[in-house]
Design a protein around this motif. Structure first.
Motif, PDB file in Angstrom:
ATOM      1  N   PHE A  21       0.827  -1.208   0.000  1.00 14.28           N
ATOM      2  CA  PHE A  21       0.000   0.000   0.000  1.00 14.28           C
ATOM      3  C   PHE A  21       0.863   1.261   0.000  1.00 14.28           C
ATOM      4  CE2 PHE A  21      -1.631   3.482   2.598  1.00 14.28           C
ATOM      5  CZ  PHE A  21      -2.681   3.895   1.796  1.00 14.28           C
ATOM      6  N   ILE A  22       1.903   1.276   0.799  1.00 14.95           N
ATOM      7  CA  ILE A  22       2.770   2.457   0.873  1.00 14.95           C
ATOM      8  C   ILE A  22       3.357   2.764  -0.502  1.00 14.95           C
ATOM      9  CG2 ILE A  22       4.964   3.308   1.810  1.00 14.95           C
ATOM     10  CD1 ILE A  22       4.189   1.859   4.441  1.00 14.95           C
ATOM     11  N   CYS A  23       3.808   1.762  -1.187  1.00 13.83           N
ATOM     12  CA  CYS A  23       4.380   1.945  -2.526  1.00 13.83           C
ATOM     13  C   CYS A  23       3.335   2.459  -3.509  1.00 13.83           C
ATOM     14  CB  CYS A  23       4.964   0.625  -3.012  1.00 13.83           C
ATOM     15  SG  CYS A  23       5.658   0.707  -4.673  1.00 13.83           S
ATOM     16  N   TYR A  24       2.190   1.808  -3.581  1.00 15.71           N
ATOM     17  CA  TYR A  24       1.163   2.188  -4.541  1.00 15.71           C
ATOM     18  C   TYR A  24       0.509   3.534  -4.195  1.00 15.71           C
ATOM     19  CZ  TYR A  24       1.472  -2.216  -7.017  1.00 15.71           C
ATOM     20  OH  TYR A  24       1.908  -3.282  -7.770  1.00 15.71           O
ATOM     21  N   SER A  25       0.356   3.832  -2.920  1.00 13.81           N
ATOM     22  CA  SER A  25      -0.236   5.122  -2.557  1.00 13.81           C
ATOM     23  C   SER A  25       0.728   6.261  -2.863  1.00 13.81           C
ATOM     24  CB  SER A  25      -0.667   5.153  -1.090  1.00 13.81           C
ATOM     25  OG  SER A  25       0.435   5.104  -0.230  1.00 13.81           O
ATOM     26  N   PHE A  26       2.027   6.009  -2.737  1.00 12.83           N
ATOM     27  CA  PHE A  26       3.018   7.024  -3.104  1.00 12.83           C
ATOM     28  C   PHE A  26       2.928   7.319  -4.603  1.00 12.83           C
ATOM     29  CE2 PHE A  26       7.253   8.303  -4.536  1.00 12.83           C
ATOM     30  CZ  PHE A  26       7.468   9.403  -3.725  1.00 12.83           C
ATOM     31  N   MET A  27       2.805   6.266  -5.407  1.00 12.62           N
ATOM     32  CA  MET A  27       2.652   6.442  -6.853  1.00 12.62           C
ATOM     33  C   MET A  27       1.390   7.250  -7.167  1.00 12.62           C
ATOM     34  SD  MET A  27       3.702   2.593  -8.138  1.00 12.62           S
ATOM     35  CE  MET A  27       2.745   2.732  -9.617  1.00 12.62           C
ATOM     36  N   ALA A  28       0.292   6.917  -6.495  1.00 11.30           N
ATOM     37  CA  ALA A  28      -0.970   7.620  -6.719  1.00 11.30           C
ATOM     38  C   ALA A  28      -0.846   9.085  -6.314  1.00 11.30           C
ATOM     39  CB  ALA A  28      -2.085   6.942  -5.927  1.00 11.30           C
ATOM     40  N   GLN A  29      -0.198   9.330  -5.194  1.00 13.54           N
ATOM     41  CA  GLN A  29      -0.031  10.698  -4.720  1.00 13.54           C
ATOM     42  C   GLN A  29       0.788  11.523  -5.714  1.00 13.54           C
ATOM     43  OE1 GLN A  29       0.769  11.088  -0.549  1.00 13.54           O
ATOM     44  NE2 GLN A  29       1.844  13.020  -0.827  1.00 13.54           N
ATOM     45  N   LYS A  30       1.818  10.935  -6.283  1.00 14.88           N
ATOM     46  CA  LYS A  30       2.636  11.637  -7.267  1.00 14.88           C
ATOM     47  C   LYS A  30       1.813  11.968  -8.520  1.00 14.88           C
ATOM     48  CE  LYS A  30       6.544  12.226  -5.350  1.00 14.88           C
ATOM     49  NZ  LYS A  30       6.958  13.607  -5.066  1.00 14.88           N
ATOM     50  N   GLU A  31       0.945  11.065  -8.926  1.00 18.85           N
ATOM     51  CA  GLU A  31       0.085  11.328 -10.080  1.00 18.85           C
ATOM     52  C   GLU A  31      -0.859  12.487  -9.786  1.00 18.85           C
ATOM     53  OE1 GLU A  31      -1.591   7.698 -12.040  1.00 18.85           O
ATOM     54  OE2 GLU A  31      -0.409   6.697 -10.485  1.00 18.85           O
ATOM     55  N   ILE A  32      -1.431  12.493  -8.589  1.00 17.91           N
ATOM     56  CA  ILE A  32      -2.340  13.568  -8.188  1.00 17.91           C
ATOM     57  C   ILE A  32      -1.579  14.890  -8.105  1.00 17.91           C
ATOM     58  CG2 ILE A  32      -3.788  14.436  -6.308  1.00 17.91           C
ATOM     59  CD1 ILE A  32      -4.458  11.431  -5.721  1.00 17.91           C
ATOM     60  N   ASP A  33      -0.399  14.865  -7.499  1.00 18.51           N
ATOM     61  CA  ASP A  33       0.411  16.089  -7.387  1.00 18.51           C
ATOM     62  C   ASP A  33       0.748  16.671  -8.755  1.00 18.51           C
ATOM     63  OD1 ASP A  33       0.377  15.941  -4.640  1.00 18.51           O
ATOM     64  OD2 ASP A  33       2.404  15.098  -4.479  1.00 18.51           O
ATOM     65  N   ARG A  34       1.044  15.800  -9.700  1.00 24.36           N
ATOM     66  CA  ARG A  34       1.379  16.260 -11.051  1.00 24.36           C
ATOM     67  C   ARG A  34       0.195  16.989 -11.686  1.00 24.36           C
ATOM     68  NH1 ARG A  34       2.673  11.649 -13.141  1.00 24.36           N
ATOM     69  NH2 ARG A  34       0.631  11.250 -14.023  1.00 24.36           N
ATOM     70  N   GLU A  35      -0.998  16.451 -11.524  1.00 25.44           N
ATOM     71  CA  GLU A  35      -2.183  17.045 -12.152  1.00 25.44           C
ATOM     72  C   GLU A  35      -2.703  18.275 -11.406  1.00 25.44           C
ATOM     73  OE1 GLU A  35      -3.385  16.219 -15.122  1.00 25.44           O
ATOM     74  OE2 GLU A  35      -1.846  14.672 -15.296  1.00 25.44           O
ATOM     75  N   THR A  36      -2.375  18.388 -10.118  1.00 23.44           N
ATOM     76  CA  THR A  36      -2.864  19.528  -9.320  1.00 23.44           C
ATOM     77  C   THR A  36      -1.761  20.539  -9.031  1.00 23.44           C
ATOM     78  OG1 THR A  36      -2.421  18.419  -7.212  1.00 23.44           O
ATOM     79  CG2 THR A  36      -4.618  18.111  -8.185  1.00 23.44           C
ATOM     80  N   PHE A  37      -0.577  20.308  -9.590  1.00 20.75           N
ATOM     81  CA  PHE A  37       0.569  21.192  -9.367  1.00 20.75           C
ATOM     82  C   PHE A  37       0.891  21.335  -7.875  1.00 20.75           C
ATOM     83  CE2 PHE A  37      -1.308  22.334 -13.425  1.00 20.75           C
ATOM     84  CZ  PHE A  37      -0.218  22.232 -14.254  1.00 20.75           C
ATOM     85  N   GLY A  38       0.690  20.266  -7.117  1.00 19.45           N
ATOM     86  CA  GLY A  38       1.052  20.229  -5.702  1.00 19.45           C
ATOM     87  C   GLY A  38       0.159  21.055  -4.785  1.00 19.45           C
ATOM     88  N   ARG A  39      -0.993  21.466  -5.249  1.00 20.16           N
ATOM     89  CA  ARG A  39      -1.878  22.317  -4.438  1.00 20.16           C
ATOM     90  C   ARG A  39      -2.390  21.624  -3.179  1.00 20.16           C
ATOM     91  NH1 ARG A  39      -3.786  23.725  -9.696  1.00 20.16           N
ATOM     92  NH2 ARG A  39      -3.126  25.832 -10.207  1.00 20.16           N
TER      93      ARG A  39
END
Length: 119
Positions: A21-39
């Motif tokens: 979960f830690i690995c996959y949630s980190f990947m998901a978070q990075k995808e979200i950060d990319r699309e939201t510009f880290g907001r």
């Protein structure tokens, strides 16, 4: 800051062990950060839509890792299988669809839409 805790993930019906979960949630978070510009990182609270999106992206990323081919037909007596390749592009489209669906009406603490690209 993690967008989704392991406890919340399990409560939502997730089946991964904590290490995966830690690995996959980190990947998901990075995808979200990319699309939201880290907001989201600077927000006081993580919106529920972001938590649910993280859960969905974890599921998609697991599927993308586990299956690169799909069985389209199978015959038992003569034992034959037909496969269809599942393109990683299909998973990328699904990720983007989920991001747009969950975050299209979400705003940061200053009232800026999370998906705002600037003009």
């Amino acid at each position: 800051m993690s967008y989704l805790t392991y406890s919340d993930y399990k409560t939502m019906g997730g089946g991964l062990d904590e290490a995966a979960f830690i690995c996959y949630s980190f990947m998901a978070q990075k995808e979200i950060d990319r699309e939201t510009f880290g907001r989201i990182k600077v927000m006081a609270l993580v919106p529920d839509a972001v938590k649910m999106l993280t859960f969905e992206l974890v599921q998609v990323n697991v599927k993308a890792d586990l299956s690169t081919e799909c069985v389209t037909s199978e015959s038992v007596s003569g034992w034959s299988k037909s496969f269809k390749d599942v393109a990683q592009e299909d998973y990328s489209k699904e990720r983007l669809r989920l991001i747009l669906s969950y975050l299209s009406d979400e705003y940061d603490d200053t009232g800026t839409p999370l998906l705002y690209r600037g003009c």
